[in-house]
Design an enzyme around this catalytic site. Sequence first.
Site, short mmCIF file in Angstrom:
data_model
loop_
_atom_site.label_atom_id
_atom_site.label_comp_id
_atom_site.label_asym_id
_atom_site.label_seq_id
_atom_site.Cartn_x
_atom_site.Cartn_y
_atom_site.Cartn_z
N SER A 109 0.82 -1.21 0.00
CA SER A 109 0.00 0.00 0.00
C SER A 109 0.86 1.26 0.00
CB SER A 109 -0.90 0.01 1.24
OG SER A 109 -1.54 1.26 1.40
N TYR A 132 -2.08 5.69 -4.64
CA TYR A 132 -3.06 6.77 -4.61
C TYR A 132 -2.42 7.98 -5.28
CZ TYR A 132 -5.75 4.19 -1.07
OH TYR A 132 -6.49 3.25 -0.40
N THR A 158 -5.30 2.75 -7.59
CA THR A 158 -6.63 2.77 -6.98
C THR A 158 -7.43 3.94 -7.54
OG1 THR A 158 -5.91 1.68 -4.95
CG2 THR A 158 -7.88 3.04 -4.80
N LYS A 233 -7.43 -0.56 -10.30
CA LYS A 233 -8.07 -1.22 -9.17
C LYS A 233 -9.29 -0.42 -8.70
CE LYS A 233 -7.05 -2.91 -4.49
NZ LYS A 233 -8.08 -2.16 -3.75
N HIS A 292 -13.15 -1.96 -2.77
CA HIS A 292 -12.31 -1.43 -1.67
C HIS A 292 -12.68 -2.09 -0.34
CE1 HIS A 292 -9.45 2.12 -1.26
NE2 HIS A 292 -9.49 1.64 -0.04
#
Length: 406
Positions: A109, A132, A158, A233, A292
């Site tokens: 992440s 992100y 994402t 994603k 998510h």
Amino acid sequence: MRMGMITNVTEYEEIAREKLPKMVYDYYASGAEDQWTLKENRNAFSRILFRPRILVDVSKIDLTTTVLGFKISMPIMIAPTAMQKMAHPEGELATARAASAASTIMTLSSWATSSVEEVASTGPGIRFFQLYVFKDRNVVAQLVRRAERAGFKAIALTVDTPILGRREADIKNRFTLPPNLVLKNFEGLDLGKLDKTSDSGLATYVAGQVDRSLNWKDIKWLQTITSLPILVKGVLTAEDSKSINQIESVASLSILSLLGFLNIEANLMSYADNVAKIAIQFGAAGIIVSNHGARQLDYVPATIMALEEVVKAAQGRVPVFLDGGIRRGTDVFKALALGASGIFIEIGRPVLFSLAADGEAGVRKVLKMLRDEFELTMALSGCRSLEEITRDHVVTEWDRPRIAKL
């Protein structure tokens, strides 16, 4: 419960609940608003039934597969989960070692409590980096380049978080990072801490840092700063799948104006499939069907219910993966039968709970249990390789009227 007595991945959750502070457990376990989608992510799997084949020689079963050109031991991979050191002092480092030992992929992440460099230092392994997109694109570019230098093999972008979903448990707990932890990838950029607020500290952080203007053209921008393949994603609909295919096709055609590329309109989508046949493939390398972990928009479908629609729209141009609700090897089989190329273990709850309960050993055991269950399901369904798992091996709610007429 003693660790040696655990027989399935869900049993780690109760141990984690007892060990973790309430704020941390609630952050990992909860979903958005009414948490309908959180429950549905699991319940939907129970409504898909098997149609096994008998009298097949299953003395040898091959679970291996290839993802973006990388061979792995099974179609079960670890999805990105933030702030793993809240669960265990070794956090993402333990998860990386467990994934490597299982010869599968871990996705780190952006909001990890271990940096890309620290995870790379744990040893060899195939790792993807979840991204992100921040308002400050220099921060994004720097982070992507660091991941690339550290040996990460793909970017999982994402796309479902322009703003954080309403996670009421985090609001009640006034969620923030424990004082001894930071978002390690942003530590040197003065972006590594979450402020304590009267709301969710993470929601405040996202509102201040994440770029709400993110759109399809940014996939092309990412390709200007990295040579890594990009997985999108957070897709749940055929329309967005077609948009991804459209970008692959349109971006390489000089006859289309920049304005036409930036404005993805319905009339362009209507002939995107024809364009794809003559254009050079360009753009997203794959799709991850994800909601998510039911933490963004409540009352969206379970990912397993959205999967087949997206697979059909992708038309084989790019691989389609799934995350969300995976707790059994039977779930993995069902997803593959509906067209998924592989499974990322949900938003990571089984990994997080096993990490909290037993560190690296817990994560290793989760991966082994899922693998063993999946292999058993293949054997009992008469499948000796992933290629033999077909749509005819499962029956869904929307199939049943057809089956009844046979």
